[in-house]
Design a protein around this motif. Sequence first.
Motif, PDB file in Angstrom:
ATOM      1  N   PHE A  83     -35.797  97.436 -81.919  1.00  0.00           N
ATOM      2  CA  PHE A  83     -35.456  96.053 -82.219  1.00  0.00           C
ATOM      3  C   PHE A  83     -36.494  95.154 -81.563  1.00  0.00           C
ATOM      4  O   PHE A  83     -36.707  95.216 -80.357  1.00  0.00           O
ATOM      5  CB  PHE A  83     -34.064  95.691 -81.701  1.00  0.00           C
ATOM      6  CG  PHE A  83     -33.673  94.262 -81.972  1.00  0.00           C
ATOM      7  CD1 PHE A  83     -33.103  93.907 -83.185  1.00  0.00           C
ATOM      8  CD2 PHE A  83     -33.888  93.270 -81.021  1.00  0.00           C
ATOM      9  CE1 PHE A  83     -32.754  92.580 -83.452  1.00  0.00           C
ATOM     10  CE2 PHE A  83     -33.543  91.949 -81.270  1.00  0.00           C
ATOM     11  CZ  PHE A  83     -32.969  91.606 -82.492  1.00  0.00           C
ATOM     12  N   SER A  84     -37.148  94.320 -82.369  1.00  0.00           N
ATOM     13  CA  SER A  84     -38.128  93.359 -81.853  1.00  0.00           C
ATOM     14  C   SER A  84     -37.399  92.096 -81.422  1.00  0.00           C
ATOM     15  O   SER A  84     -36.829  91.385 -82.261  1.00  0.00           O
ATOM     16  CB  SER A  84     -39.165  93.007 -82.926  1.00  0.00           C
ATOM     17  OG  SER A  84     -39.966  94.120 -83.242  1.00  0.00           O
ATOM     18  N   SER A  85     -37.411  91.804 -80.127  1.00  0.00           N
ATOM     19  CA  SER A  85     -36.783  90.580 -79.641  1.00  0.00           C
ATOM     20  C   SER A  85     -37.840  89.493 -79.453  1.00  0.00           C
ATOM     21  O   SER A  85     -38.991  89.777 -79.143  1.00  0.00           O
ATOM     22  CB  SER A  85     -36.049  90.829 -78.317  1.00  0.00           C
ATOM     23  OG  SER A  85     -36.961  91.145 -77.274  1.00  0.00           O
ATOM     24  N   PHE A  86     -37.425  88.246 -79.664  1.00  0.00           N
ATOM     25  CA  PHE A  86     -38.282  87.078 -79.447  1.00  0.00           C
ATOM     26  C   PHE A  86     -37.530  86.095 -78.552  1.00  0.00           C
ATOM     27  O   PHE A  86     -37.365  84.920 -78.888  1.00  0.00           O
ATOM     28  CB  PHE A  86     -38.672  86.440 -80.781  1.00  0.00           C
ATOM     29  CG  PHE A  86     -39.601  87.283 -81.610  1.00  0.00           C
ATOM     30  CD1 PHE A  86     -40.972  87.158 -81.474  1.00  0.00           C
ATOM     31  CD2 PHE A  86     -39.098  88.222 -82.504  1.00  0.00           C
ATOM     32  CE1 PHE A  86     -41.838  87.941 -82.236  1.00  0.00           C
ATOM     33  CE2 PHE A  86     -39.949  89.005 -83.267  1.00  0.00           C
ATOM     34  CZ  PHE A  86     -41.329  88.867 -83.130  1.00  0.00           C
ATOM     35  N   ILE A  87     -37.065  86.601 -77.432  1.00  0.00           N
ATOM     36  CA  ILE A  87     -36.259  85.806 -76.501  1.00  0.00           C
ATOM     37  C   ILE A  87     -37.026  84.589 -76.014  1.00  0.00           C
ATOM     38  O   ILE A  87     -36.494  83.473 -75.953  1.00  0.00           O
ATOM     39  CB  ILE A  87     -35.805  86.682 -75.318  1.00  0.00           C
ATOM     40  CG1 ILE A  87     -34.839  87.761 -75.804  1.00  0.00           C
ATOM     41  CG2 ILE A  87     -35.174  85.829 -74.220  1.00  0.00           C
ATOM     42  CD1 ILE A  87     -34.557  88.846 -74.777  1.00  0.00           C
ATOM     43  N   LEU A  88     -38.283  84.778 -75.659  1.00  0.00           N
ATOM     44  CA  LEU A  88     -39.078  83.685 -75.103  1.00  0.00           C
ATOM     45  C   LEU A  88     -39.474  82.669 -76.167  1.00  0.00           C
ATOM     46  O   LEU A  88     -39.587  81.476 -75.891  1.00  0.00           O
ATOM     47  CB  LEU A  88     -40.323  84.237 -74.413  1.00  0.00           C
ATOM     48  CG  LEU A  88     -40.040  85.144 -73.216  1.00  0.00           C
ATOM     49  CD1 LEU A  88     -41.321  85.780 -72.714  1.00  0.00           C
ATOM     50  CD2 LEU A  88     -39.367  84.349 -72.098  1.00  0.00           C
ATOM     51  N   ARG A  89     -39.682  83.124 -77.378  1.00  0.00           N
ATOM     52  CA  ARG A  89     -40.081  82.218 -78.457  1.00  0.00           C
ATOM     53  C   ARG A  89     -38.904  81.463 -79.044  1.00  0.00           C
ATOM     54  O   ARG A  89     -38.976  80.247 -79.284  1.00  0.00           O
ATOM     55  CB  ARG A  89     -40.774  83.013 -79.567  1.00  0.00           C
ATOM     56  CG  ARG A  89     -41.399  82.156 -80.663  1.00  0.00           C
ATOM     57  CD  ARG A  89     -41.826  82.999 -81.855  1.00  0.00           C
ATOM     58  NE  ARG A  89     -40.682  83.511 -82.614  1.00  0.00           N
ATOM     59  CZ  ARG A  89     -40.775  84.328 -83.655  1.00  0.00           C
ATOM     60  NH1 ARG A  89     -41.978  84.760 -84.037  1.00  0.00           N
ATOM     61  NH2 ARG A  89     -39.696  84.731 -84.306  1.00  0.00           N
ATOM     62  N   ASP A  90     -37.799  82.166 -79.286  1.00  0.00           N
ATOM     63  CA  ASP A  90     -36.688  81.590 -80.038  1.00  0.00           C
ATOM     64  C   ASP A  90     -35.441  81.313 -79.208  1.00  0.00           C
ATOM     65  O   ASP A  90     -34.546  80.596 -79.666  1.00  0.00           O
ATOM     66  CB  ASP A  90     -36.297  82.524 -81.189  1.00  0.00           C
ATOM     67  CG  ASP A  90     -37.442  82.765 -82.157  1.00  0.00           C
ATOM     68  OD1 ASP A  90     -38.347  81.907 -82.230  1.00  0.00           O
ATOM     69  OD2 ASP A  90     -37.446  83.816 -82.816  1.00  0.00           O
ATOM     70  N   GLY A  91     -35.351  81.902 -78.016  1.00  0.00           N
ATOM     71  CA  GLY A  91     -34.133  81.792 -77.216  1.00  0.00           C
ATOM     72  C   GLY A  91     -33.163  82.906 -77.562  1.00  0.00           C
ATOM     73  O   GLY A  91     -33.081  83.324 -78.723  1.00  0.00           O
TER      74      GLY A  91
END
Length: 308
Positions: A83-91
Amino acid sequence: MAFRLDPDTAIKDPHGITWGMHPISWRNDDIPEVGAFNTLEDMLLDLADTGYAGTECAGFFPPKEEVKAAVEARGLKIAAQWFSSFILRDGVDAIVPDFEATCSYLEYLGATRVVVSEQTGSVQGQRDVCIFTNKPVLTEEEWPILAAGLNRLGEVAHAHGLELVYHHHLGTVVQTKDETIRLMELTDPSKVSLLFDTGHAFVGDGDVMGLLRATIDRVKHVHFKDVRPDKMEESRAAQRSFLDSFLAGMFTVPGDGTIDFTEPYSFLVDHGYSDWILVEAEQDPALANPLEYARKARAYIEGTLLAG
């Protein structure tokens, strides 16, 4: 050919470790044309024939009902999915719905792990960026945000009976030994575990055991990937991307490269590890026949690792 995994001829690990093989040897999600001729059925037949107990999910898989039926028909298991997470980009709030859907999918398939990699700023999929000299770096302010987000995702994963295993990966914000150790220190061990990958550790740091020794208490999933040092140096000199480096042959299966897997295997066993180890090697299946390399890896596993 064995059309269903035969327990009598499957890989038998005396320490309770379950051996599988990653689908990336058959087909590549990042470059869809690589291995596009291989189907889920092709892969499952090869796995059953060579005695591996299972695999992970990939983007080319058909609907979940078809996957479940096909896997069970071959006597195999699904271990996990990326799973590719984008926590820093999208929250993290924006991430949770897609992550929840992935966890539900894996729960339906009977998996026990969900593999997470933070992809904000990642260059691993950019073919015009050298993987050896360019990587995103977290600011001091971003570290606690990523850690808190992963803790949140870990809670979601646990609600579906899954362990969140974080994948340290070339070209991402968590690549090096020091970065991986720091992430483990900042995250809650009851919510976030580690996927230990020998290939990424070797190419990223020139060392396999340093990261494993430092994080052994957090390791709950393992990828055994080998490296061809001549191809690695060739790609470094040519300033290749991650994708072009593997297409040029940088990675291979255990026993076909430079890594001595006896040490990490023994270290895992000595510390009571008894979960999945997946053979993994990003290669072009048109050049590196997956069935041939699955057999080559099994010969090494049984002839070297399990014979000791």
